[in-house]
Write an enzyme that holds these catalytic residues in place. Sequence first.
Site, PDB file in Angstrom:
ATOM      1  N   ASP A   8       0.808  -1.228   0.000  1.00  0.00           N
ATOM      2  CA  ASP A   8       0.000   0.000   0.000  1.00  0.00           C
ATOM      3  C   ASP A   8       0.841   1.279   0.000  1.00  0.00           C
ATOM      4  O   ASP A   8       0.431   2.312   0.528  1.00  0.00           O
ATOM      5  CB  ASP A   8      -0.969   0.022   1.202  1.00  0.00           C
ATOM      6  N   LYS A  11       1.745   2.192  -4.990  1.00  0.00           N
ATOM      7  CA  LYS A  11       2.264   1.610  -6.248  1.00  0.00           C
ATOM      8  C   LYS A  11       1.334   1.881  -7.421  1.00  0.00           C
ATOM      9  O   LYS A  11       1.785   2.184  -8.527  1.00  0.00           O
ATOM     10  CB  LYS A  11       2.468   0.090  -6.085  1.00  0.00           C
ATOM     11  N   GLY A  12       0.017   1.769  -7.163  1.00  0.00           N
ATOM     12  CA  GLY A  12      -0.955   1.983  -8.245  1.00  0.00           C
ATOM     13  C   GLY A  12      -0.803   3.363  -8.850  1.00  0.00           C
ATOM     14  O   GLY A  12      -0.707   3.530 -10.062  1.00  0.00           O
ATOM     15  N   ASN A  33      -5.473 -10.113  -3.695  1.00  0.00           N
ATOM     16  CA  ASN A  33      -5.190  -9.564  -2.361  1.00  0.00           C
ATOM     17  C   ASN A  33      -4.682  -8.126  -2.489  1.00  0.00           C
ATOM     18  O   ASN A  33      -4.779  -7.337  -1.564  1.00  0.00           O
ATOM     19  CB  ASN A  33      -4.168 -10.430  -1.591  1.00  0.00           C
ATOM     20  N   ALA A  34      -4.107  -7.800  -3.644  1.00  0.00           N
ATOM     21  CA  ALA A  34      -3.599  -6.446  -3.882  1.00  0.00           C
ATOM     22  C   ALA A  34      -4.753  -5.489  -4.143  1.00  0.00           C
ATOM     23  O   ALA A  34      -5.814  -5.886  -4.636  1.00  0.00           O
ATOM     24  CB  ALA A  34      -2.650  -6.453  -5.076  1.00  0.00           C
ATOM     25  N   GLY A  35      -4.529  -4.232  -3.825  1.00  0.00           N
ATOM     26  CA  GLY A  35      -5.483  -3.176  -4.171  1.00  0.00           C
ATOM     27  C   GLY A  35      -4.672  -1.956  -4.535  1.00  0.00           C
ATOM     28  O   GLY A  35      -4.051  -1.347  -3.677  1.00  0.00           O
ATOM     29  N   HIS A  36      -4.623  -1.656  -5.820  1.00  0.00           N
ATOM     30  CA  HIS A  36      -3.802  -0.541  -6.311  1.00  0.00           C
ATOM     31  C   HIS A  36      -4.726   0.576  -6.781  1.00  0.00           C
ATOM     32  O   HIS A  36      -5.471   0.417  -7.737  1.00  0.00           O
ATOM     33  CB  HIS A  36      -2.891  -1.025  -7.457  1.00  0.00           C
ATOM     34  N   ARG A 138       2.350 -29.157  -6.183  1.00  0.00           N
ATOM     35  CA  ARG A 138       2.190 -29.739  -7.516  1.00  0.00           C
ATOM     36  C   ARG A 138       0.816 -30.386  -7.723  1.00  0.00           C
ATOM     37  O   ARG A 138       0.676 -31.385  -8.399  1.00  0.00           O
ATOM     38  CB  ARG A 138       3.330 -30.721  -7.804  1.00  0.00           C
ATOM     39  N   GLN A 218       2.038  -6.117  -3.233  1.00  0.00           N
ATOM     40  CA  GLN A 218       2.449  -6.256  -1.833  1.00  0.00           C
ATOM     41  C   GLN A 218       3.732  -5.426  -1.610  1.00  0.00           C
ATOM     42  O   GLN A 218       3.902  -4.411  -2.263  1.00  0.00           O
ATOM     43  CB  GLN A 218       2.650  -7.736  -1.457  1.00  0.00           C
ATOM     44  N   ARG A 299      -5.605   0.700   8.426  1.00  0.00           N
ATOM     45  CA  ARG A 299      -4.200   0.301   8.376  1.00  0.00           C
ATOM     46  C   ARG A 299      -3.486   0.772   9.640  1.00  0.00           C
ATOM     47  O   ARG A 299      -3.762   1.868  10.130  1.00  0.00           O
ATOM     48  CB  ARG A 299      -3.527   0.909   7.151  1.00  0.00           C
ATOM     49  N   ASP A 327       2.340  14.830   1.412  1.00  0.00           N
ATOM     50  CA  ASP A 327       1.322  15.797   1.845  1.00  0.00           C
ATOM     51  C   ASP A 327       0.671  15.431   3.175  1.00  0.00           C
ATOM     52  O   ASP A 327       0.145  16.308   3.862  1.00  0.00           O
ATOM     53  CB  ASP A 327       0.232  15.916   0.764  1.00  0.00           C
ATOM     54  N   THR A 408       2.530  14.060  -3.920  1.00  0.00           N
ATOM     55  CA  THR A 408       1.960  14.942  -2.894  1.00  0.00           C
ATOM     56  C   THR A 408       0.432  14.938  -2.912  1.00  0.00           C
ATOM     57  O   THR A 408      -0.206  15.886  -2.459  1.00  0.00           O
ATOM     58  CB  THR A 408       2.459  16.389  -3.085  1.00  0.00           C
TER      59      THR A 408
HETATM   60  P1  GDP Z   1      -0.773   0.342  -3.485  1.00  0.00           P
HETATM   61  O1  GDP Z   1      -1.354  -0.911  -3.023  1.00  0.00           O
HETATM   62  O2  GDP Z   1       0.703   0.432  -3.241  1.00  0.00           O
HETATM   63  O3  GDP Z   1      -1.115   0.674  -4.904  1.00  0.00           O
HETATM   64  O4  GDP Z   1      -1.412   1.511  -2.599  1.00  0.00           O
HETATM   65  P2  GDP Z   1      -2.993   1.649  -2.243  1.00  0.00           P
HETATM   66  O5  GDP Z   1      -3.702   2.125  -3.440  1.00  0.00           O
HETATM   67  O6  GDP Z   1      -3.476   0.422  -1.568  1.00  0.00           O
HETATM   68  O7  GDP Z   1      -2.914   2.757  -1.107  1.00  0.00           O
HETATM   69  C1  GDP Z   1      -2.373   4.014  -1.347  1.00  0.00           C
HETATM   70  C2  GDP Z   1      -3.452   5.055  -1.031  1.00  0.00           C
HETATM   71  O8  GDP Z   1      -2.854   6.321  -0.968  1.00  0.00           O
HETATM   72  C3  GDP Z   1      -4.519   5.148  -2.086  1.00  0.00           C
HETATM   73  O9  GDP Z   1      -5.723   5.538  -1.470  1.00  0.00           O
HETATM   74  C4  GDP Z   1      -4.007   6.270  -2.992  1.00  0.00           C
HETATM   75  O10 GDP Z   1      -5.038   6.941  -3.692  1.00  0.00           O
HETATM   76  C5  GDP Z   1      -3.366   7.173  -1.988  1.00  0.00           C
HETATM   77  N1  GDP Z   1      -2.209   7.943  -2.439  1.00  0.00           N
HETATM   78  C6  GDP Z   1      -1.215   7.590  -3.293  1.00  0.00           C
HETATM   79  N2  GDP Z   1      -0.272   8.563  -3.363  1.00  0.00           N
HETATM   80  C7  GDP Z   1      -0.679   9.541  -2.523  1.00  0.00           C
HETATM   81  C8  GDP Z   1      -0.119  10.811  -2.122  1.00  0.00           C
HETATM   82  O11 GDP Z   1       0.953  11.200  -2.538  1.00  0.00           O
HETATM   83  N3  GDP Z   1      -0.838  11.533  -1.221  1.00  0.00           N
HETATM   84  C9  GDP Z   1      -2.031  11.116  -0.714  1.00  0.00           C
HETATM   85  N4  GDP Z   1      -2.648  11.874   0.162  1.00  0.00           N
HETATM   86  N5  GDP Z   1      -2.575   9.947  -1.070  1.00  0.00           N
HETATM   87  C10 GDP Z   1      -1.903   9.163  -1.945  1.00  0.00           C
HETATM   88  P1  IMO Z   2      -0.874  -4.164  -2.264  1.00  0.00           P
HETATM   89  O1  IMO Z   2      -0.368  -4.710  -3.575  1.00  0.00           O
HETATM   90  C1  IMO Z   2      -1.002  -4.594   2.073  1.00  0.00           C
HETATM   91  C2  IMO Z   2      -1.112  -8.660   3.672  1.00  0.00           C
HETATM   92  C3  IMO Z   2      -2.391  -9.040   4.381  1.00  0.00           C
HETATM   93  C4  IMO Z   2      -1.828 -10.004   5.404  1.00  0.00           C
HETATM   94  C5  IMO Z   2      -0.730 -10.716   4.648  1.00  0.00           C
HETATM   95  C6  IMO Z   2      -1.152 -12.071   4.066  1.00  0.00           C
HETATM   96  O2  IMO Z   2      -2.165  -3.436  -2.353  1.00  0.00           O
HETATM   97  O3  IMO Z   2       0.210  -3.403  -1.588  1.00  0.00           O
HETATM   98  P2  IMO Z   2      -2.698 -12.744   2.003  1.00  0.00           P
HETATM   99  O4  IMO Z   2      -4.155 -12.505   1.744  1.00  0.00           O
HETATM  100  O5  IMO Z   2      -1.793 -12.224   0.949  1.00  0.00           O
HETATM  101  O6  IMO Z   2      -2.409 -14.183   2.335  1.00  0.00           O
HETATM  102  O7  IMO Z   2      -2.384 -11.929   3.369  1.00  0.00           O
HETATM  103  O8  IMO Z   2      -0.353  -9.862   3.585  1.00  0.00           O
HETATM  104  N1  IMO Z   2      -1.292  -8.162   2.287  1.00  0.00           N
HETATM  105  C7  IMO Z   2      -1.226  -6.865   1.957  1.00  0.00           C
HETATM  106  N2  IMO Z   2      -1.046  -5.772   2.733  1.00  0.00           N
HETATM  107  N3  IMO Z   2      -1.082  -4.470   0.730  1.00  0.00           N
HETATM  108  C8  IMO Z   2      -1.224  -5.554  -0.057  1.00  0.00           C
HETATM  109  O9  IMO Z   2      -1.181  -5.488  -1.404  1.00  0.00           O
HETATM  110  C9  IMO Z   2      -1.342  -6.824   0.554  1.00  0.00           C
HETATM  111  N4  IMO Z   2      -1.510  -8.088   0.090  1.00  0.00           N
HETATM  112  C10 IMO Z   2      -1.459  -8.878   1.159  1.00  0.00           C
HETATM  113  O10 IMO Z   2      -3.000  -7.919   4.978  1.00  0.00           O
HETATM  114  O11 IMO Z   2      -1.218  -9.278   6.452  1.00  0.00           O
HETATM  115 MG    MG Z   3      -2.895  -1.620  -1.840  1.00  0.00          MG
END
Ligand code: GDP
Ligand code: IMO
Ligand code: MG
Length: 427
Positions: A8, A11-12, A33-36, A138, A218, A299, A327, A408
Site C-alpha cells: 500500500d 504503487k498503483g 489480495n492487492a489493491g492498487h 504440484r 504487496q 491500516r 502531503d 503529494t
Molecule cells: P498500493 O497498493 O501500493 O497501490 O497503494 P494503495 O492504493 O493500496 O494505497 C495508497 C493510497 O494512498 C490510495 O488511497 C491512494 O489513492 C493514496 N495515495 C497515493 N499517493 C498519494 C499521495 O501522494 N498523497 C495522498 N494523500 N494519497 C496518496
Molecule cells: P498491495 O499490492 C497490504 C497482507 C495481508 C496479510 C498478509 C497475508 O495493495 O500493496 P494474504 O491474503 O496475501 O495471504 O495476506 O499480507 N497483504 C497486503 N497488505 N497491501 C497488499 O497489497 C497486501 N496483500 C497482502 O493484509 O497481512
Molecule cells: Mg494496496
Amino acid sequence: MVGAQWGDEGKGKVVDYLASSFDYTARYAGGHNAGHTVIFDNHRFVLQLIPSGILRPDKKAVIGCGTVVDPIALVAELENLKKSGIDVRGRLFLSNRAHVIFPYHREMDKAAEAARGAAKIGTTSRGIGPAYEDKMARRGIRVCDLLDPDRFRERLERVVAEKNVISSAAYGHPLETSGLLEQYLEIGAHIRGLVADTSVLLYDALERGESVLFEGAQGTMLDIDHGTYPYVTSSNATSGGAAPGLGVAPTRLIGVAGVTKAYTTRVGSGPFPTEMPDLDAHEVRTRGNEFGAVTGRPRRCGWLDLVVLRYAKMLNGIDSLVVTKLDVFDEQGEIKVCSGYRYKGQPIVEMPPDVETLAQIEPEYRTLRGWRKPTPGIREVKDLPAAARDYLSFVSDELEVEIGMISTGPERDATIVPQGTMLATWL
Ligand code: GDP
Ligand code: IMO
Ligand code: MG
C-alpha cells in the site's frame, strides 16, 4: 517497481504515472489480495489483479504466471473496467501457466486463520496462500487446464478427492464443490480470449525494442522469503520475483524503483517496530485515508523506518526511490524517522530473521522539523518548503539512493519528477 515496505505504498498511483512511458505493464506476483488505487479525472479505480497500466488506453498489460488468478474476481474486475469505459480487448493478456484460485482455497484460507486464533496472520481471505500451497505441492490447476474441458474435469476430480481427505481430517467436513466444474468451465470460456503464452509475448516485445514496466504487488516486508515470516504473503514480492513470475530472463531487468510512503503502514498482524501510539496513528490514518483499498480494514500507521528501507534497497537493488504521501505530513509539527534498531540495548544492523526478535526491537529516532505548508500542486522540488526538502534529503542521504519521484496527493498530477535522475532516464 516494487513496494519497499508492507504494501500500500502507492504503487498503483506510481505505476499509472510511469505506464505512459512503457509499452507494457506486467504483474508478476500475488493476486486479488492487492489493491492498487489510481485516481484521475475524478475517477477512482482500484485494480486488484489487472495491472494498473491498463488505464492508459494505448498500452498493453500482462498478468504473469507468478500470479494466482481467481477467475470470478477477474471477470468482476473486467466488468468494472468496462462500466468505466475502459476497453481491454486486444491489450490484456493472461498467462496460460498462472494458477487458478478456487472457492475451496478461500474456505481453506478462512479455516486456517480461524485455527490460528490469536496468532492469525490477518490475510485478505482471498485464498491466496492456499492457492500457492497447491502450486508448490504440484496439485494446482492452471489457466491452461481450465481451457481444456476433459483435462480440467479429470484434474479437478483428482484434486478435490485428495483435498476432501485432508479437509475431512483437519476440519471435520469435505469441501463444498457442487456446481464447481460447470461454473469454472463457463468462466474459462469467458476468459479464453485473454489467455496467451505471456513469456513468448514479452520476449517478442523486448526483441522488438518495446519496454516493459514490472508492477510489483504487496511489499518487500511481505515477501515470503525476506519478509516478517510468517506474517507475510505467499509469493516473492521483491524485484527478483519478476523473472520467474513473468518468464522474462533476469538479464532483461535494467532498473528498479522502490516505492515508500513518507511514513509506514501495515495491514494485518505481525511486528511493526515503528508503529505509532494510537493518537498519532489516528491522525495519520485520517489524513492519509489509511483504510484498505480492498478490505476497508484500518491500516496500522507508524513512522518511516530506514532500517526497513535499507533492507529493501539491498534485496531489490533499488536504484531510485519514490516517496509518496508527503502531503500527509503537511500539518505535522515534528516528524520522527527511525534510523537504527536496538535489541536488548545493543545496536543491530541486520534485519532479524524471526518475528520474536523484531517484536522486541527498540527503534532509534531522529526528529525532523515539519513544514506546516500545503504541498499538493507543487511541480518542482525547488518549490517545496525547505523543511520538506530537508526531509527528503535526509532520507536520500541515509539510504544513499536518489529520490526519483515525489507524490503529494492521490491524483495523477500531484507528482514531482526531479530531472537528472536515473528514473527520469527510464521515461
Ligand atoms: P498500493 O497498493 O501500493 O497501490 O497503494 P494503495 O492504493 O493500496 O494505497 C495508497 C493510497 O494512498 C490510495 O488511497 C491512494 O489513492 C493514496 N495515495 C497515493 N499517493 C498519494 C499521495 O501522494 N498523497 C495522498 N494523500 N494519497 C496518496
Ligand atoms: P498491495 O499490492 C497490504 C497482507 C495481508 C496479510 C498478509 C497475508 O495493495 O500493496 P494474504 O491474503 O496475501 O495471504 O495476506 O499480507 N497483504 C497486503 N497488505 N497491501 C497488499 O497489497 C497486501 N496483500 C497482502 O493484509 O497481512
Ligand atoms: Mg494496496
